[in-house]
Structure formats: C-alpha cells, structure tokens
Design a protein around this motif. Structure first.
Motif, PDB file in Angstrom:
ATOM      1  N   MET A 204      -6.022  -4.019   1.804  1.00 26.52           N
ATOM      2  CA  MET A 204      -5.933  -3.416   1.348  1.00 26.52           C
ATOM      3  C   MET A 204      -5.600  -3.982  -0.257  1.00 26.52           C
ATOM      4  O   MET A 204      -6.533  -3.623  -1.447  1.00 26.52           O
ATOM      5  N   SER A 205      -5.215  -5.382   0.247  1.00 19.72           N
ATOM      6  CA  SER A 205      -5.522  -5.651  -1.030  1.00 19.72           C
ATOM      7  C   SER A 205      -6.787  -6.175  -2.200  1.00 19.72           C
ATOM      8  O   SER A 205      -6.880  -6.269  -2.926  1.00 19.72           O
ATOM      9  N   LYS A 206      -7.771  -5.741  -1.494  1.00 22.36           N
ATOM     10  CA  LYS A 206      -9.477  -6.255  -1.683  1.00 22.36           C
ATOM     11  C   LYS A 206      -9.806  -5.179  -2.865  1.00 22.36           C
ATOM     12  O   LYS A 206     -10.998  -5.294  -3.296  1.00 22.36           O
ATOM     13  N   PHE A 207      -9.328  -4.462  -2.714  1.00 21.70           N
ATOM     14  CA  PHE A 207      -9.377  -2.691  -3.541  1.00 21.70           C
ATOM     15  C   PHE A 207      -9.018  -2.958  -4.455  1.00 21.70           C
ATOM     16  O   PHE A 207      -6.991  -2.237  -4.393  1.00 21.70           O
ATOM     17  N   ARG A 208      -9.226  -2.037  -5.826  1.00 21.55           N
ATOM     18  CA  ARG A 208      -7.742  -1.639  -7.294  1.00 21.55           C
ATOM     19  C   ARG A 208      -7.719  -0.760  -6.458  1.00 21.55           C
ATOM     20  O   ARG A 208      -5.818  -0.566  -7.074  1.00 21.55           O
ATOM     21  N   TRP A 209      -7.946   0.558  -5.371  1.00 24.55           N
ATOM     22  CA  TRP A 209      -7.357   1.492  -5.148  1.00 24.55           C
ATOM     23  C   TRP A 209      -6.227   1.380  -3.876  1.00 24.55           C
ATOM     24  O   TRP A 209      -5.674   2.665  -3.429  1.00 24.55           O
ATOM     25  N   GLY A 210      -6.746   0.309  -3.518  1.00 26.53           N
ATOM     26  CA  GLY A 210      -5.431  -0.071  -1.985  1.00 26.53           C
ATOM     27  C   GLY A 210      -4.495  -0.189  -2.516  1.00 26.53           C
ATOM     28  O   GLY A 210      -4.359   0.849  -1.211  1.00 26.53           O
ATOM     29  N   HIS A 211      -3.902  -0.190  -2.996  1.00 25.66           N
ATOM     30  CA  HIS A 211      -2.246  -0.089  -3.039  1.00 25.66           C
ATOM     31  C   HIS A 211      -2.019   1.696  -2.936  1.00 25.66           C
ATOM     32  O   HIS A 211      -1.230   2.201  -1.814  1.00 25.66           O
ATOM     33  N   THR A 212      -3.410   2.626  -3.183  1.00 27.29           N
ATOM     34  CA  THR A 212      -2.797   3.735  -3.456  1.00 27.29           C
ATOM     35  C   THR A 212      -3.052   4.274  -2.285  1.00 27.29           C
ATOM     36  O   THR A 212      -1.949   5.517  -1.604  1.00 27.29           O
ATOM     37  N   PHE A 213      -3.997   4.183  -1.147  1.00 26.56           N
ATOM     38  CA  PHE A 213      -3.611   4.094   0.098  1.00 26.56           C
ATOM     39  C   PHE A 213      -2.966   3.741   0.713  1.00 26.56           C
ATOM     40  O   PHE A 213      -1.867   5.248   1.510  1.00 26.56           O
ATOM     41  N   LEU A 214      -2.352   3.131   0.920  1.00 26.31           N
ATOM     42  CA  LEU A 214      -1.015   2.586   1.576  1.00 26.31           C
ATOM     43  C   LEU A 214       0.070   3.832   1.023  1.00 26.31           C
ATOM     44  O   LEU A 214       1.002   4.175   1.911  1.00 26.31           O
ATOM     45  N   GLU A 215       0.171   3.486  -0.414  1.00 28.34           N
ATOM     46  CA  GLU A 215       1.422   4.362  -0.729  1.00 28.34           C
ATOM     47  C   GLU A 215       1.477   5.921  -0.017  1.00 28.34           C
ATOM     48  O   GLU A 215       2.266   6.756   0.319  1.00 28.34           O
ATOM     49  N   LEU A 216       0.215   6.559  -0.721  1.00 26.84           N
ATOM     50  CA  LEU A 216       0.063   8.003  -0.400  1.00 26.84           C
ATOM     51  C   LEU A 216       0.204   8.077   1.111  1.00 26.84           C
ATOM     52  O   LEU A 216       0.318   9.379   1.795  1.00 26.84           O
ATOM     53  N   ASN A 217      -0.211   7.179   1.758  1.00 25.42           N
ATOM     54  CA  ASN A 217       0.412   7.647   3.489  1.00 25.42           C
ATOM     55  C   ASN A 217       1.355   6.342   4.214  1.00 25.42           C
ATOM     56  O   ASN A 217       1.014   6.443   5.362  1.00 25.42           O
ATOM     57  N   ALA A 218       2.361   5.989   3.656  1.00 24.95           N
ATOM     58  CA  ALA A 218       3.345   5.131   3.573  1.00 24.95           C
ATOM     59  C   ALA A 218       4.212   5.978   4.950  1.00 24.95           C
ATOM     60  O   ALA A 218       4.594   4.968   5.788  1.00 24.95           O
ATOM     61  N   GLU A 219       4.651   6.716   4.319  1.00 18.83           N
ATOM     62  CA  GLU A 219       5.124   8.156   5.507  1.00 18.83           C
ATOM     63  C   GLU A 219       4.723   8.466   7.532  1.00 18.83           C
ATOM     64  O   GLU A 219       5.259   7.897   8.292  1.00 18.83           O
ATOM     65  N   PRO A 220       3.530   8.383   6.898  1.00 19.31           N
ATOM     66  CA  PRO A 220       2.902   9.067   8.290  1.00 19.31           C
ATOM     67  C   PRO A 220       2.424   8.250   8.975  1.00 19.31           C
ATOM     68  O   PRO A 220       2.511   7.569  10.151  1.00 19.31           O
ATOM     69  N   LEU A 221       2.451   6.274   7.824  1.00 24.79           N
ATOM     70  CA  LEU A 221       1.162   5.139   8.850  1.00 24.79           C
ATOM     71  C   LEU A 221       2.932   4.936   9.629  1.00 24.79           C
ATOM     72  O   LEU A 221       2.986   4.475  10.653  1.00 24.79           O
ATOM     73  N   GLU A 222       3.879   5.093   9.081  1.00 23.42           N
ATOM     74  CA  GLU A 222       5.152   4.167   9.784  1.00 23.42           C
ATOM     75  C   GLU A 222       5.658   5.054  11.099  1.00 23.42           C
ATOM     76  O   GLU A 222       5.643   4.421  11.860  1.00 23.42           O
ATOM     77  N   ARG A 223       5.123   6.096  11.060  1.00 22.99           N
ATOM     78  CA  ARG A 223       5.578   7.308  11.860  1.00 22.99           C
ATOM     79  C   ARG A 223       5.015   7.269  13.532  1.00 22.99           C
ATOM     80  O   ARG A 223       4.990   6.511  14.280  1.00 22.99           O
ATOM     81  N   TYR A 224       3.508   6.618  12.726  1.00 21.33           N
ATOM     82  CA  TYR A 224       2.215   6.679  13.835  1.00 21.33           C
ATOM     83  C   TYR A 224       2.412   5.482  14.476  1.00 21.33           C
ATOM     84  O   TYR A 224       2.443   5.206  15.925  1.00 21.33           O
ATOM     85  N   ALA A 225       2.709   4.234  13.977  1.00 19.14           N
ATOM     86  CA  ALA A 225       3.562   3.226  14.495  1.00 19.14           C
ATOM     87  C   ALA A 225       4.605   2.495  15.712  1.00 19.14           C
ATOM     88  O   ALA A 225       4.182   1.969  16.404  1.00 19.14           O
ATOM     89  N   GLY A 226       4.910   4.571  14.663  1.00 18.72           N
ATOM     90  CA  GLY A 226       6.971   3.744  16.103  1.00 18.72           C
ATOM     91  C   GLY A 226       6.075   4.764  16.755  1.00 18.72           C
ATOM     92  O   GLY A 226       7.208   4.588  17.970  1.00 18.72           O
ATOM     93  N   CYS A 227       4.954   5.414  17.728  1.00 19.80           N
ATOM     94  CA  CYS A 227       4.783   6.361  18.850  1.00 19.80           C
ATOM     95  C   CYS A 227       4.806   5.443  19.941  1.00 19.80           C
ATOM     96  O   CYS A 227       4.203   4.153  19.650  1.00 19.80           O
ATOM     97  N   ALA A 228       4.849   5.863  20.886  1.00 15.17           N
ATOM     98  CA  ALA A 228       5.188   5.519  21.772  1.00 15.17           C
ATOM     99  C   ALA A 228       3.519   5.725  22.265  1.00 15.17           C
ATOM    100  O   ALA A 228       3.391   4.510  23.453  1.00 15.17           O
ATOM    101  N   ASP A 229       2.862   6.610  22.649  1.00 12.27           N
ATOM    102  CA  ASP A 229       1.685   6.564  23.277  1.00 12.27           C
ATOM    103  C   ASP A 229       0.875   8.161  22.113  1.00 12.27           C
ATOM    104  O   ASP A 229       1.185   8.257  20.933  1.00 12.27           O
TER     105      ASP A 229
END
Length: 165
Positions: free
Chosen positions: A123-148
């Motif tokens: 995402m660092s390669k795109f001016r808007w890349g941080h926006t994607f990570l910020e908008l989805n910070a909570e769901p990405l963290e939660r999905y990454a913590g799932c077992a399956d």
C-alpha cells in the motif's frame, strides 16, 4: 510470500495497480493462465473465505475490469478464496464494499495470512494506500485473528449487519 497476477490488460495501464506492483518487483504479471503458478486464488466468486488457515506461500489475483470479472475468468489452479467484507480505499471505488483493486486485494490477503508488513509495503506504493489500511484496520485485524474460514465469515456477518443498519 509470492504474488502473481493473471494480467488481462483491459484497464488503463496508467492506473493499473498490478503493473505498478510489478514495476516495484512486488508481483509477477502473467499474460497466459498456464504460466500462473498454483497458489491461493483471490476470487470474489469463491465459496470459501480467505483465512489464516490457508497456505501463505503464493497468492494469485486476476487483474481485469470489474465489468469482465465473471467466474469463468478465474479458472486458475489452486484453492479459490474470497476476501471478506472490506471497503475500497482507492479513488475509483472509494468506500465501496467488496470492490477492491488488485493491490488492495493483495494487501488484504497478505494481512489476513499474517504478512502485515507486506500489506503495508504494497500500500505504500500508492498515495491512497494508507486510506485502504486505515478504513479496514479493525476488520483486517479481526480476520487475521480468526482460526478458519467459518470464523472469518462470522466476523464478516457482523460488518454486513452493521452496514444494513
């Protein structure tokens, strides 16, 4: 983690996120389906959600226009997985759920599979890349913590229920 793109070339080359990732040696482009190595295929038509239980060595994405992204186009070797509910941060589809571009899809896949630093690098390669990570910070963290996949779908349902309200 290797990133491979089945590249259709039907979008504006100047706005193509897959081409930009390839220029930075972060992804390999393939013009033929036969040249794409087997790996987890990010496929919005897949019946199972991507989860940390999936293999994390090779991710494959199809880079094509959303208008031509029919199920037939995703005929690639490997287990097919859908990304869960996430919101686009790119200028073309900003705020639209499930409408990620190739770079966002790779970043989401990498994050869910435990490669947060790769997601940030992509995402660092795109001016808007941080926006994607910020908008989805909570769901990405939660999905990454799932077992399956089942757990990912359960978490996704919470976000879908909130979106309906």
């Amino acid at each position: 983690m290797e990133l491979h793109v089945r590249y259709e070339g039907d979008d504006d080359p100047d706005k193509c996120t897959a081409r930009k990732l390839a220029r930075f040696d972060l992804a390999a482009l393939h013009r033929s389906p036969r040249s794409v190595p087997s790996g987890v295929v990010l496929d919005p038509h897949a019946e199972r959600a991507l989860s940390p239980a999936d293999p994390d060595d090779v991710l494959v994405a199809l880079d094509c226009s959303w208008e031509t992204a029919e199920a037939e186009a995703f005929k690639l070797d490997g287990p097919h997985r859908a990304l869960p509910f996430l919101v686009a941060g790119n200028p073309v589809s900003h705020g639209t759920p499930f409408r990620l571009n190739t770079a966002e899809a790779f970043a989401a896949g990498a994050y869910i599979l435990g490669h947060e630093s790769l997601a940030a690098e992509l995402m660092s390669k795109f001016r808007w890349g941080h926006t994607f990570l910020e908008l989805n910070a909570e769901p990405l963290e939660r999905y990454a913590g799932c077992a399956d996949s089942a757990e990912v779908v359960a978490v996704q349902q919470e976000y879908l229920d909130l979106a309906e309200e």
